[in-house]
Enzyme design. Structure first.
Site, short mmCIF file in Angstrom:
data_model
loop_
_atom_site.label_atom_id
_atom_site.label_comp_id
_atom_site.label_asym_id
_atom_site.label_seq_id
_atom_site.Cartn_x
_atom_site.Cartn_y
_atom_site.Cartn_z
N CYS A 1 -29.68 -26.36 15.27
CA CYS A 1 -29.61 -25.46 16.43
C CYS A 1 -28.97 -26.22 17.62
CB CYS A 1 -31.00 -24.98 16.80
SG CYS A 1 -31.06 -24.11 18.37
N CYS B 1 -31.35 -26.71 20.56
CA CYS B 1 -32.33 -27.78 20.30
C CYS B 1 -31.67 -29.16 20.47
CB CYS B 1 -32.92 -27.65 18.91
SG CYS B 1 -34.21 -26.39 18.75
N HIS C 1 -38.15 -24.19 20.01
CA HIS C 1 -37.22 -23.29 19.32
C HIS C 1 -37.89 -21.96 19.01
CE1 HIS C 1 -33.75 -22.24 16.78
NE2 HIS C 1 -34.64 -21.62 16.03
N ASN D 1 -29.66 -11.32 25.06
CA ASN D 1 -29.19 -10.57 23.91
C ASN D 1 -30.11 -10.82 22.73
OD1 ASN D 1 -26.87 -9.71 25.34
ND2 ASN D 1 -25.86 -11.67 24.91
N GLY E 1 -24.86 -8.86 20.44
CA GLY E 1 -23.92 -9.97 20.57
C GLY E 1 -24.57 -11.34 20.62
N THR F 1 -25.27 -14.83 19.65
CA THR F 1 -24.55 -15.77 18.79
C THR F 1 -25.31 -17.08 18.57
OG1 THR F 1 -23.34 -16.64 20.70
CG2 THR F 1 -22.28 -14.86 19.44
N HIS G 1 -31.48 -19.22 19.46
CA HIS G 1 -32.53 -19.93 20.21
C HIS G 1 -32.54 -19.17 21.53
CE1 HIS G 1 -34.40 -24.02 21.59
NE2 HIS G 1 -34.58 -23.13 22.56
N HIS H 1 -32.41 -17.40 25.01
CA HIS H 1 -31.85 -17.88 26.28
C HIS H 1 -31.63 -16.71 27.21
CE1 HIS H 1 -28.72 -17.20 23.24
NE2 HIS H 1 -27.98 -16.70 24.21
N HIS I 1 -29.31 -15.45 30.12
CA HIS I 1 -28.05 -15.67 30.83
C HIS I 1 -28.31 -15.40 32.31
CE1 HIS I 1 -25.21 -15.54 27.32
NE2 HIS I 1 -26.21 -14.88 26.76
P1 5GP Z 1 -25.41 -15.19 23.19
O1 5GP Z 1 -24.08 -14.60 22.78
O2 5GP Z 1 -26.16 -15.74 22.00
O3 5GP Z 1 -26.24 -14.30 24.04
O4 5GP Z 1 -25.02 -16.39 24.14
C1 5GP Z 1 -24.75 -17.68 23.68
C2 5GP Z 1 -24.10 -18.42 24.82
O5 5GP Z 1 -24.16 -19.81 24.55
C3 5GP Z 1 -22.63 -18.06 25.00
O6 5GP Z 1 -22.43 -17.59 26.33
C4 5GP Z 1 -21.90 -19.38 24.72
O7 5GP Z 1 -20.78 -19.57 25.56
C5 5GP Z 1 -22.99 -20.41 24.97
N1 5GP Z 1 -22.86 -21.63 24.18
C6 5GP Z 1 -22.64 -21.70 22.85
N2 5GP Z 1 -22.60 -22.99 22.45
C7 5GP Z 1 -22.81 -23.74 23.57
C8 5GP Z 1 -22.88 -25.14 23.80
O8 5GP Z 1 -22.75 -25.98 22.91
N3 5GP Z 1 -23.12 -25.54 25.08
C9 5GP Z 1 -23.26 -24.65 26.11
N4 5GP Z 1 -23.48 -25.17 27.32
N5 5GP Z 1 -23.21 -23.32 25.92
C10 5GP Z 1 -22.98 -22.87 24.67
ZN ZN Z 2 -33.27 -24.25 18.83
#
Ligand code: 5GP
Ligand code: ZN
Length: 115
Positions: free
Chosen positions: A5, A8, A47, A88, A94, A96, A99, A101, A103
């Site tokens: 992850c 993580c 996690h 999300n 969406g 991706t 873990h 988070h 925004h």
């Molecule tokens: P999700 O699409 O899952 O809601 O958002 C994942 C977010 O994580 C995306 O905005 C993407 O740009 C960000 N992200 C993905 N990998 C990394 C990383 O290695 N470092 C950072 N700082 N952000 C990441």
């Molecule tokens: Zn994680």
């Protein structure tokens, strides 16, 4: 902790990130692909794959994610102009990185509804 992850790995300091806030339970860092002038992510250090996986026992840390979101938005100067906090869950939303988070987006007018 899961080595597979990426978040993580950021918690463990293995993967670099621009950290904005850190304590035992929560960290916040800049999104690598910002969608607004200010775009940060707030995550639990533990996690949890998605909102589908949260449990009642995690309610305190889940609430803390919002307190830290507010703190970093205020610290960056967006108290009055405003900011968006979003999470999300799953494919159609969406998600991706699996873990959880929040925004935190700010610094431009954010249209609603999101796409
Ligand atoms: P999700 O699409 O899952 O809601 O958002 C994942 C977010 O994580 C995306 O905005 C993407 O740009 C960000 N992200 C993905 N990998 C990394 C990383 O290695 N470092 C950072 N700082 N952000 C990441
Ligand atoms: Zn994680």
């Amino acid at each position: 902790m899961q080595n597979r992850c990426v978040f993580c790995r950021i918690v463990q300091g293995i993967e670099p990130a621009r950290i904005l806030y850190r304590d035992e339970e929560v960290i916040a860092f800049r999104d690598i692909n910002p969608q607004a002038p200010f775009h940060a992510l707030v995550i639990p250090t533990q996690h949890i794959a998605s909102l589908n996986d949260i449990e009642v026992a995690q309610d305190r840390v889940l609430g803390k994610l919002f307190l830290v979101a507010k703190q970093i938005a205020h610290g960056a100067g967006y108290t009055e102009s405003g900011y968006r906090v979003a999470m999300n869950c799953g494919r159609d939303a969406g998600q991706t990185v699996f873990h959880i988070h929040l925004h935190v987006l700010a610094g431009r007018f954010l249209t609603w509804p999101p796409g």
